[in-house]
Motif scaffolding. Structure first.
Motif, PDB file in Angstrom:
ATOM      1  N   ALA A   1      -4.144 -16.717   5.387  1.00 43.97           N
ATOM      2  CA  ALA A   1      -3.692 -16.012   7.170  1.00 43.97           C
ATOM      3  C   ALA A   1      -3.434 -14.989   6.024  1.00 43.97           C
ATOM      4  CB  ALA A   1      -2.304 -16.816   6.648  1.00 43.97           C
ATOM      5  N   TRP A   2      -3.027 -14.640   4.274  1.00 44.33           N
ATOM      6  CA  TRP A   2      -3.743 -13.456   4.157  1.00 44.33           C
ATOM      7  C   TRP A   2      -4.317 -12.273   4.199  1.00 44.33           C
ATOM      8  CZ3 TRP A   2      -6.644 -11.785   0.043  1.00 44.33           C
ATOM      9  CH2 TRP A   2      -6.110 -10.864  -0.502  1.00 44.33           C
ATOM     10  N   ARG A   3      -6.111 -13.592   4.167  1.00 45.53           N
ATOM     11  CA  ARG A   3      -7.510 -13.060   4.292  1.00 45.53           C
ATOM     12  C   ARG A   3      -6.983 -12.449   5.662  1.00 45.53           C
ATOM     13  NH1 ARG A   3     -11.749 -14.244   1.521  1.00 45.53           N
ATOM     14  NH2 ARG A   3     -12.611 -12.467   2.503  1.00 45.53           N
ATOM     15  N   ALA A   4      -6.744 -12.873   6.603  1.00 41.94           N
ATOM     16  CA  ALA A   4      -7.246 -12.606   7.853  1.00 41.94           C
ATOM     17  C   ALA A   4      -6.899 -11.378   8.521  1.00 41.94           C
ATOM     18  CB  ALA A   4      -6.319 -14.299   9.021  1.00 41.94           C
ATOM     19  N   LEU A   5      -5.412 -11.568   7.720  1.00 45.99           N
ATOM     20  CA  LEU A   5      -4.623  -9.824   7.630  1.00 45.99           C
ATOM     21  C   LEU A   5      -5.698  -8.325   7.281  1.00 45.99           C
ATOM     22  CD1 LEU A   5      -1.551 -10.438   6.059  1.00 45.99           C
ATOM     23  CD2 LEU A   5      -1.953 -11.058   8.854  1.00 45.99           C
TER      24      LEU A   5
ATOM     25  N   HIS B   1       0.916  -1.318   0.113  1.00 46.66           N
ATOM     26  CA  HIS B   1       0.271   0.127  -0.095  1.00 46.66           C
ATOM     27  C   HIS B   1       0.887   1.120  -0.058  1.00 46.66           C
ATOM     28  CE1 HIS B   1      -4.053  -2.008   0.623  1.00 46.66           C
ATOM     29  NE2 HIS B   1      -3.675  -2.598   1.243  1.00 46.66           N
ATOM     30  N   PRO B   2      -0.128   2.430  -0.450  1.00 51.31           N
ATOM     31  CA  PRO B   2       1.674   3.081  -0.530  1.00 51.31           C
ATOM     32  C   PRO B   2       2.054   3.892   0.968  1.00 51.31           C
ATOM     33  CG  PRO B   2      -0.501   4.094  -1.873  1.00 51.31           C
ATOM     34  CD  PRO B   2      -0.835   2.679  -1.448  1.00 51.31           C
ATOM     35  N   GLY B   3       2.911   4.042   0.551  1.00 50.35           N
ATOM     36  CA  GLY B   3       3.629   4.636   1.983  1.00 50.35           C
ATOM     37  C   GLY B   3       4.205   2.840   2.938  1.00 50.35           C
ATOM     38  N   GLN B   4       4.256   2.369   2.424  1.00 49.83           N
ATOM     39  CA  GLN B   4       4.495   0.884   3.148  1.00 49.83           C
ATOM     40  C   GLN B   4       5.963   0.465   2.071  1.00 49.83           C
ATOM     41  OE1 GLN B   4       1.981  -1.864   2.478  1.00 49.83           O
ATOM     42  NE2 GLN B   4       0.936  -2.236   4.447  1.00 49.83           N
ATOM     43  N   PRO B   5       6.830   0.416   3.246  1.00 47.28           N
ATOM     44  CA  PRO B   5       8.503  -0.331   2.424  1.00 47.28           C
ATOM     45  C   PRO B   5       8.496  -1.367   1.713  1.00 47.28           C
ATOM     46  CG  PRO B   5       7.997  -1.389   5.004  1.00 47.28           C
ATOM     47  CD  PRO B   5       6.895   0.059   4.945  1.00 47.28           C
ATOM     48  N   ALA B   6       6.811  -2.795   2.080  1.00 45.75           N
ATOM     49  CA  ALA B   6       7.169  -3.520   1.869  1.00 45.75           C
ATOM     50  C   ALA B   6       6.105  -4.256   1.730  1.00 45.75           C
ATOM     51  CB  ALA B   6       9.106  -4.123   1.635  1.00 45.75           C
ATOM     52  N   PRO B   7       5.332  -5.376   0.329  1.00 47.84           N
ATOM     53  CA  PRO B   7       4.560  -5.843   1.060  1.00 47.84           C
ATOM     54  C   PRO B   7       4.099  -6.677   1.730  1.00 47.84           C
ATOM     55  CG  PRO B   7       5.436  -7.092  -1.038  1.00 47.84           C
ATOM     56  CD  PRO B   7       6.263  -5.472  -0.664  1.00 47.84           C
ATOM     57  N   VAL B   8       3.592  -6.654   2.469  1.00 46.09           N
ATOM     58  CA  VAL B   8       2.903  -7.378   3.831  1.00 46.09           C
ATOM     59  C   VAL B   8       1.890  -8.695   3.434  1.00 46.09           C
ATOM     60  CG1 VAL B   8       2.286  -7.335   6.434  1.00 46.09           C
ATOM     61  CG2 VAL B   8       2.915  -5.455   4.824  1.00 46.09           C
ATOM     62  N   VAL B   9       2.675  -9.354   3.736  1.00 47.96           N
ATOM     63  CA  VAL B   9       1.898 -11.361   3.634  1.00 47.96           C
ATOM     64  C   VAL B   9       2.457 -12.464   4.819  1.00 47.96           C
ATOM     65  CG1 VAL B   9       2.203 -10.710   1.064  1.00 47.96           C
ATOM     66  CG2 VAL B   9       4.293 -12.356   2.306  1.00 47.96           C
ATOM     67  N   PRO B  10       2.199 -13.519   4.895  1.00 54.03           N
ATOM     68  CA  PRO B  10       2.008 -14.172   6.270  1.00 54.03           C
ATOM     69  C   PRO B  10       3.439 -14.550   5.809  1.00 54.03           C
ATOM     70  CG  PRO B  10      -0.564 -14.402   5.074  1.00 54.03           C
ATOM     71  CD  PRO B  10       0.389 -13.627   4.326  1.00 54.03           C
ATOM     72  N   VAL B  11       4.166 -14.814   6.906  1.00 56.19           N
ATOM     73  CA  VAL B  11       5.486 -15.805   7.340  1.00 56.19           C
ATOM     74  C   VAL B  11       5.279 -16.868   7.127  1.00 56.19           C
ATOM     75  CG1 VAL B  11       7.713 -14.901   8.051  1.00 56.19           C
ATOM     76  CG2 VAL B  11       6.318 -13.237   7.572  1.00 56.19           C
ATOM     77  N   GLU B  12       5.855 -18.028   6.314  1.00 58.12           N
ATOM     78  CA  GLU B  12       6.063 -19.211   6.667  1.00 58.12           C
ATOM     79  C   GLU B  12       4.258 -19.577   7.027  1.00 58.12           C
ATOM     80  OE1 GLU B  12       8.333 -19.475   9.755  1.00 58.12           O
ATOM     81  OE2 GLU B  12      10.591 -19.176   9.331  1.00 58.12           O
ATOM     82  N   ALA B  13       3.500 -19.720   6.190  1.00 56.06           N
ATOM     83  CA  ALA B  13       1.947 -19.436   5.975  1.00 56.06           C
ATOM     84  C   ALA B  13       1.822 -21.352   5.924  1.00 56.06           C
ATOM     85  CB  ALA B  13       1.421 -18.690   5.952  1.00 56.06           C
TER      86      ALA B  13
ATOM     87  N   LEU C   1       6.033  -8.851  -4.161  1.00 61.46           N
ATOM     88  CA  LEU C   1       6.266 -10.147  -4.491  1.00 61.46           C
ATOM     89  C   LEU C   1       5.681 -10.975  -5.324  1.00 61.46           C
ATOM     90  CD1 LEU C   1       5.672 -10.492  -0.220  1.00 61.46           C
ATOM     91  CD2 LEU C   1       8.029 -11.356  -0.970  1.00 61.46           C
ATOM     92  N   LEU C   2       6.026 -12.166  -5.485  1.00 62.55           N
ATOM     93  CA  LEU C   2       5.652 -12.950  -6.811  1.00 62.55           C
ATOM     94  C   LEU C   2       5.434 -14.510  -6.124  1.00 62.55           C
ATOM     95  CD1 LEU C   2       7.436 -10.846  -8.389  1.00 62.55           C
ATOM     96  CD2 LEU C   2       7.135 -12.359 -10.646  1.00 62.55           C
ATOM     97  N   LEU C   3       4.680 -14.227  -5.848  1.00 62.67           N
ATOM     98  CA  LEU C   3       4.386 -15.704  -6.434  1.00 62.67           C
ATOM     99  C   LEU C   3       3.714 -17.479  -7.348  1.00 62.67           C
ATOM    100  CD1 LEU C   3       3.110 -18.438  -3.464  1.00 62.67           C
ATOM    101  CD2 LEU C   3       0.929 -17.453  -4.118  1.00 62.67           C
ATOM    102  N   GLY C   4       4.841 -18.238  -7.364  1.00 66.09           N
ATOM    103  CA  GLY C   4       5.119 -18.434  -8.844  1.00 66.09           C
ATOM    104  C   GLY C   4       5.820 -19.664  -8.240  1.00 66.09           C
TER     105      GLY C   4
END
Length: 279
Positions: free
Chosen positions: A74-78, A55-67, A128-131
């Motif tokens: 887990a992403w939806r729960a954020l 999002h604007p102002g964020q230093p990096a995309p926020v995703v679940p870690v080790e989900a 981040l790319l999920l692939g």
């Protein structure tokens, strides 16, 4: 940036913008670079990925870690205001020896978070790319069956990157016809291929996307080969109309027609995802 394993065959690949350039009146190509991308095991053609943007102002995309396998839940729960913006895209080109991939974005003003991001992307911006982390063709839809003697591609501008990837991949000499609808003449671009391909460009101008232009053009067109394989992608209404014509009017075997609604006029990707989950 920490990356997390996802299931057994897919993972998050950390990357940053390396460069951007216009490739048409409506498309901008973003080149991503990162050590993780040396292990991006894309299958070419219409290889899809999930792209996560901050999002604007964020230093990096926020995703679940080790989900793990439950990454989506887990992403939806954020918090939606915090979790990374997720969008689906096709890889236009991949250069593992340079740890790079290209993604083409359709630019249509500031109407959504991804198009806004693409219009303002600068070298160094993180994503981040999920692939795929291993060779896996489940996220590649273009799969010609045995006995295919020609290829038919039907697409609008959102599927133009996939058309380019497919033409790149086709074996030399393969008979192919492509019908591509774009908003403006400035979106017509050269598509390199070793295939024996004929590309027809349809400029819709002020006409709304998702109309009958592609289906009507197909009705009057010569199809390639005796046993062609058809691939259709783009706006959902257009895809349905083109598939209905090819299967219902032309008599193509359903097993020889792959179709994908990349988007639907009037609906966001969140809307479509919510509908799929409800269904």
């Amino acid at each position: 940036m920490t990356t997390a394993a996802v299931a057994l065959r897919y993972r998050f690949h950390a990357a940053r913008v390396a460069a951007t350039r216009r490739v048409g009146a409506s498309l901008v190509r973003v080149t991503f670079h990162g050590a993780d991308l040396a292990d991006f095991a894309g299958g070419g053609r219409d290889q899809s990925v999930s792209l996560f943007l901050p999002h604007p102002g964020q230093p990096a995309p926020v995703v679940p870690v080790e989900a793990g396998e439950d990454w989506y839940a887990a992403w939806r729960a954020l918090d939606p205001q915090v979790r990374a913006v997720m969008r689906s895209y096709t890889i236009r080109a991949q250069r593992p020896e340079r740890a790079e991939v290209d993604i083409d974005f359709v630019r249509h003003g500031d109407t959504g978070p991804a198009t806004r991001w693409a219009g303002r992307a600068r070298p160094g911006d993180p994503v981040l790319l999920l692939g795929p982390a291993v060779a896996d063709e489940r996220s590649v839809r273009f799969q010609p069956p045995t006995g295919t003697d020609a290829v038919l591609l039907v697409a609008d501008e959102t599927a133009l990157p996939a058309v380019g990837g497919i033409l790149d991949w086709l074996p030399a000499g393969t008979p192919a016809r492509a019908f591509v609808e774009v908003p403006a003449a400035g979106d017509i671009q050269p598509l390199a291929t070793g295939a024996r391909a004929e590309v027809t460009w349809l400029v819709r101008g002020a006409t709304a996307p998702g109309g009958a232009l592609l289906a009507d053009t197909l009705r009057a067109a010569r199809l390639p080969g005796a046993s062609p394989y058809a691939w259709i992608a783009g706006e959902s209404a257009m895809v349905r109309a083109a598939r209905r014509h090819l299967v219902g009017e032309r008599g193509l075997d359903r097993a020889r027609v792959t179709f994908a609604g990349y988007w639907r006029r009037g609906a966001s990707e969140e809307d479509l995802r919510a509908e799929a989950e409800t269904a």
